[in-house]
Design a protein around this motif. Structure first.
Motif, mmCIF file in Angstrom:
data_model
loop_
_atom_site.group_PDB
_atom_site.id
_atom_site.type_symbol
_atom_site.label_atom_id
_atom_site.label_comp_id
_atom_site.label_asym_id
_atom_site.label_seq_id
_atom_site.Cartn_x
_atom_site.Cartn_y
_atom_site.Cartn_z
ATOM 1 N N ASN A 281 -2.101 2.821 2.706
ATOM 2 C CA ASN A 281 -1.769 1.741 3.564
ATOM 3 C C ASN A 281 -2.299 0.280 3.442
ATOM 4 N N LYS A 282 -3.067 0.123 2.166
ATOM 5 C CA LYS A 282 -3.620 -1.060 1.815
ATOM 6 C C LYS A 282 -2.268 -1.879 1.252
ATOM 7 N N ILE A 283 -1.537 -1.044 -0.034
ATOM 8 C CA ILE A 283 -0.311 -1.549 -0.159
ATOM 9 C C ILE A 283 0.784 -1.695 0.716
ATOM 10 N N LYS A 284 1.114 -0.850 1.576
ATOM 11 C CA LYS A 284 1.941 -0.983 2.571
ATOM 12 C C LYS A 284 1.611 -2.175 3.421
ATOM 13 N N ASN A 285 0.520 -2.533 3.633
ATOM 14 C CA ASN A 285 0.272 -4.103 4.528
ATOM 15 C C ASN A 285 -0.027 -5.183 3.525
ATOM 16 N N ALA A 286 0.418 -4.986 2.399
ATOM 17 C CA ALA A 286 0.006 -6.265 1.521
ATOM 18 C C ALA A 286 1.270 -6.885 1.462
ATOM 19 N N GLU A 287 0.939 -8.289 1.097
ATOM 20 C CA GLU A 287 1.959 -9.349 0.931
ATOM 21 C C GLU A 287 2.840 -8.799 0.027
ATOM 22 N N PRO A 288 4.241 -9.254 0.460
ATOM 23 C CA PRO A 288 5.396 -9.091 -0.647
ATOM 24 C C PRO A 288 4.895 -9.995 -1.980
ATOM 25 N N GLY A 289 5.061 -9.520 -2.958
ATOM 26 C CA GLY A 289 4.826 -10.130 -4.275
ATOM 27 C C GLY A 289 3.489 -10.086 -4.806
ATOM 28 N N SER A 290 2.662 -9.643 -4.020
ATOM 29 C CA SER A 290 1.295 -9.081 -4.540
ATOM 30 C C SER A 290 1.345 -8.065 -5.574
ATOM 31 N N LYS A 291 0.286 -7.889 -6.389
ATOM 32 C CA LYS A 291 0.219 -7.187 -7.599
ATOM 33 C C LYS A 291 -0.955 -6.144 -7.483
ATOM 34 N N TRP A 292 -0.672 -4.656 -8.029
ATOM 35 C CA TRP A 292 -1.505 -3.814 -7.566
ATOM 36 C C TRP A 292 -1.629 -3.033 -8.873
ATOM 37 N N ALA A 293 -2.927 -2.666 -9.405
ATOM 38 C CA ALA A 293 -2.956 -1.681 -10.370
ATOM 39 C C ALA A 293 -3.822 -0.657 -9.625
ATOM 40 N N VAL A 294 -3.285 0.519 -9.605
ATOM 41 C CA VAL A 294 -3.816 1.559 -8.914
ATOM 42 C C VAL A 294 -4.476 2.848 -9.741
#
Ligand code: 13P
Ligand code: SF4
Length: 372
Positions: A281-294
């Motif tokens: 959910n966190k990534i689904k609701n994140a800003e376009p262009g944001s970066k995530w290492a999971v």
């Protein structure tokens, strides 16, 4: 229907044939599901592969799957997850429901790190050190990733089950009643949660089930707030603090998000920590262009990445962190159990003895009633 407890035979075939068979299985599953209609529901955990989880009527983390499992109306629950999840569905379900695990080898190596005999020995040793009934002092809390008889033990001794999404609530609830918590089998979830609540590290001691008294001194046991079982997840232990540093060096604006089964040194460096659903959910609701290492299982990370192409999503570790037991369930297994149901045969049914069910239900019901 006749309950026949057999396993899917391991196919000895080349890779190309296996791919063809898995593709054909998709059609077989669709056809079987059409015939079975509302009689069957498929529950799927986020770590399942796409070819399997696409058939889930409900997909979620282990807490949500318990809540959903308890509400299911269908007679047959096919659980695309691992053994402990299917056992919990038996415990929370109706007596006339049948829970099926498509591949009986889909277990959890962490759940296997604690068994009832070891926990009973530990409980007796704690009793000896603390001088009287350990129930006066210690709340047993088991992570969902444990066998049903451990949930039964906990239920019988006034304790609760917790998952990665409600461990905080479970510990608060426990400390409101007793001065210590005996937490098994995941040391990392216990330690990370305790630390977040402000419990000093020296008051969270590690219980080694292969040593007398867990390898602890009487003073260590008496002074402890949380006694942590020496268990871990072999998938999440692959994420290391240096992986966080590596990503941050290359992408200073990256968000690091990990599952609480990761070791404390990784969790301490992360921006966000949460259950599999929290991560989705966190990534689904994140800003376009944001970066995530999971930092969690690779199938979940790849699915989130594909579902959010305008966000940069990567696995935290350079190695493919795969839950090999979740991976045991293939579309062939799913087709197999469903086609057997069409033929009036139940295969791979999960059973939990009645006395265990009774006590495990106490612990699971407590979990569901504790605020997160
Ligand atoms: P969740 O409860 O977050 O779904 O995690 C289950 C699990 O097995 C993680 O390894
Ligand atoms: Fe068990 Fe780890 Fe797999 Fe989760 S990821 S099911 S804890 S082995």
């Amino acid at each position: 229907m006749v309950a026949v407890d057999i396993q899917t035979p391991a196919p000895h075939i080349d890779e190309e044939t296996l791919i063809q068979q898995e593709e054909a299985a998709v059609e077989r599953i669709k056809k079987a599901r059409e015939i079975l209609g509302d009689e069957v529901i498929v529950l799927g955990h986020h770590y399942q592969r796409d070819e399997v989880v696409q058939f889930a009527d409900f997909q979620g983390d282990s807490y949500q799957l318990s809540v959903e499992g308890a509400k299911v109306k269908a007679k047959y629950i096919v659980f695309a997850g691992v053994h402990f999840m299917a056992e919990s569905a038996v415990v929370l379900g109706r007596p006339d429901q049948v829970v099926i695990l498509p591949n009986m080898q889909a277990g959890c190596s962490m759940a296997d790190m604690a068994n009832l005999e070891q926990v009973l020995t530990a409980w007796a040793e704690l009793e000896e050190v603390l001088g009287d009934d350990p129930e006066q002092h210690i709340m047993p809390v088991t992570y969902m990733n444990s066998a049903a008889n451990l949930k039964g033990f906990v239920g019988e001794h006034g304790g609760t089950v917790c998952t990665s999404s409600n461990a905080n609530g479970a510990l608060n609830w426990s400390f409101a009643q007793r001065e210590k918590v005996f937490f098994f089998p995941d040391q990392h979830l216990g330690r990370n949660t305790g630390k977040k609540m402000g419990i000093p590290l020296e008051q969270m001691v590690l219980w080694n089930p292969f040593k007398p008294y867990g390898g602890l001194t009487d003073d260590q046991i008496r002074n402890a707030k949380i006694i942590l079982w020496q268990g871990h997840c072999s998938v999440h232990q692959q994420f290391r603090p240096e992986h966080v540093d590596l990503w941050r060096n290359h992408h200073p604006d990256i968000n690091v998000m990990v599952h609480p089964e990761c070791m404390m040194q990784v969790v301490d460096k992360a921006d966000f920590v949460g259950s599999t659903s929290f991560i989705v959910n966190k990534i689904k609701n994140a800003e376009p262009g944001s970066k995530w290492a999971v930092g969690t299982e690779v199938h979940l990370v790849n699915r989130v990445k594909n579902a959010n192409p305008d966000r940069f999503v990567t696995l935290l570790s350079p190695f493919a962190c795969l839950c090999s037991t979740m991976y045991r369930i293939s579309p062939l297994d799913l087709a197999n159990v469903l086609e057997n149901l069409v033929e009036g045969r139940v295969i791979n049914q999960i059973f939990v003895p009645e006395d265990v069910q009774r006590n495990a239900k106490l612990a699971l019901d407590r979990m569901l009633s504790i605020p997160k």
